[in-house]
Design an enzyme around this catalytic site. Sequence first.
Site, PDB file in Angstrom:
ATOM      1  N   GLY A 169       0.796  -1.216   0.000  1.00  0.00           N
ATOM      2  CA  GLY A 169       0.000   0.000   0.000  1.00  0.00           C
ATOM      3  C   GLY A 169       0.832   1.271   0.000  1.00  0.00           C
ATOM      4  O   GLY A 169       1.960   1.308  -0.493  1.00  0.00           O
ATOM      5  N   CYS A 170       0.263   2.324   0.590  1.00  0.00           N
ATOM      6  CA  CYS A 170       0.916   3.636   0.586  1.00  0.00           C
ATOM      7  C   CYS A 170       2.209   3.643   1.390  1.00  0.00           C
ATOM      8  O   CYS A 170       3.067   4.505   1.186  1.00  0.00           O
ATOM      9  CB  CYS A 170      -0.043   4.687   1.136  1.00  0.00           C
ATOM     10  SG  CYS A 170      -1.533   4.918   0.143  1.00  0.00           S
ATOM     11  N   ASN A 171       2.353   2.717   2.292  1.00  0.00           N
ATOM     12  CA  ASN A 171       3.569   2.610   3.097  1.00  0.00           C
ATOM     13  C   ASN A 171       4.788   2.229   2.266  1.00  0.00           C
ATOM     14  O   ASN A 171       5.931   2.478   2.656  1.00  0.00           O
ATOM     15  CB  ASN A 171       3.330   1.564   4.193  1.00  0.00           C
ATOM     16  CG  ASN A 171       4.597   1.023   4.803  1.00  0.00           C
ATOM     17  OD1 ASN A 171       5.339   1.758   5.438  1.00  0.00           O
ATOM     18  ND2 ASN A 171       4.860  -0.263   4.609  1.00  0.00           N
TER      19      ASN A 171
END
Length: 363
Positions: A169-171
């Site tokens: 994801g965005c991580n």
Amino acid sequence: MSTILNVLTDTWSPRAKKLEGDAKIWAIGTATPANWVDQTTYPDFYFRITNSQHLLEHKEKFRRICNKSKIRKRHLVLTEELLKKNPNLCTYNETSLNTRQDILVAEVPKLGKEAAMKAIKEWGRPISEITHLVFCTTSGVDMPGADFQLTKLLGLNSSVKRLMMYQQGCNAGAAMLRLAKDLAESNKGGRVLVVCAEITINIFRGPSLEQDDNLLAQCLFGDGAAAMIVAADPRPGLETPLFELVSSAQTIVPNTDSHLKLHLREMGLTFHCSKAVPSVLAENVEDCLVKAFEPYGISDWNSIFWVFHPGGNAIVDRVEERLGLGPEKFRASRDVLSEYGNLTSACVLFTLDEMRKKSKKDE
């Protein structure tokens, strides 16, 4: 998953005298699909292509979400032609994972190649000097993975050391920087090619009257890829660094598992984001900053430059307000959000590229 805060301490380094030791970013390349959508007209397209024009109140709600997003446009692999060929993508709860996977497995490595070729061209060194490849995407899972396919597309050495990261994801953007730093500093002469490629087909589907989170997902995410060359030991006269990666850290905020969740189902990747996410991030980010910058005697958050992942306009606003930042500090992040939307793993690297472009203009 728990909310994760990543802090990378980056030093702008064209004037730095000492380059040995810490890993450095030598080149950045980005790529997006040619197809793009205007955020102001997207609600009309979305409700028409999903045969949902009768849901008038829901459509107006979606229009309000789009208007508040501060996104001007987004690039998408999904076109009207592709959606008409695959109508099962347009219904909310339709079994469609096979269709999505077939598209993603083919297209993700291609988009990654475009960004990688731009980074390699800027780097200016032979492709044979790349020793490591790390690839990440939230867009599909396959074996052999996108890293293997990209190795073939680029013509990398068969002995290149590969690592594939899925579903981060965005991580993932900051995590890839941290991983590349560790690899570069642990392998003398190593040249690490980092690639983040995201295509949002997995999350596209028609509206649901019961799941408002789905509307946010349809408004927020865009497609794009970013690539970097990272190394720790420069070849004098042959390589010029853009950024120095001084330190990296990651923090899990306890008891936040329910705030942000994505689940892979037969209908694709489902999305849930609670309204508390902007507040949770804003309330916890300063503790991370203190731990990261205290060793360097820095406590004025307006004295440093920011490469902030613009996960959404509300997140950017809340963090900016909480830290008392001037409006110019998140300028690069806001510009990326406006022109591309949230690009998941690639977003922070797009912002890094935007920051270096703006810094050059300001010199």
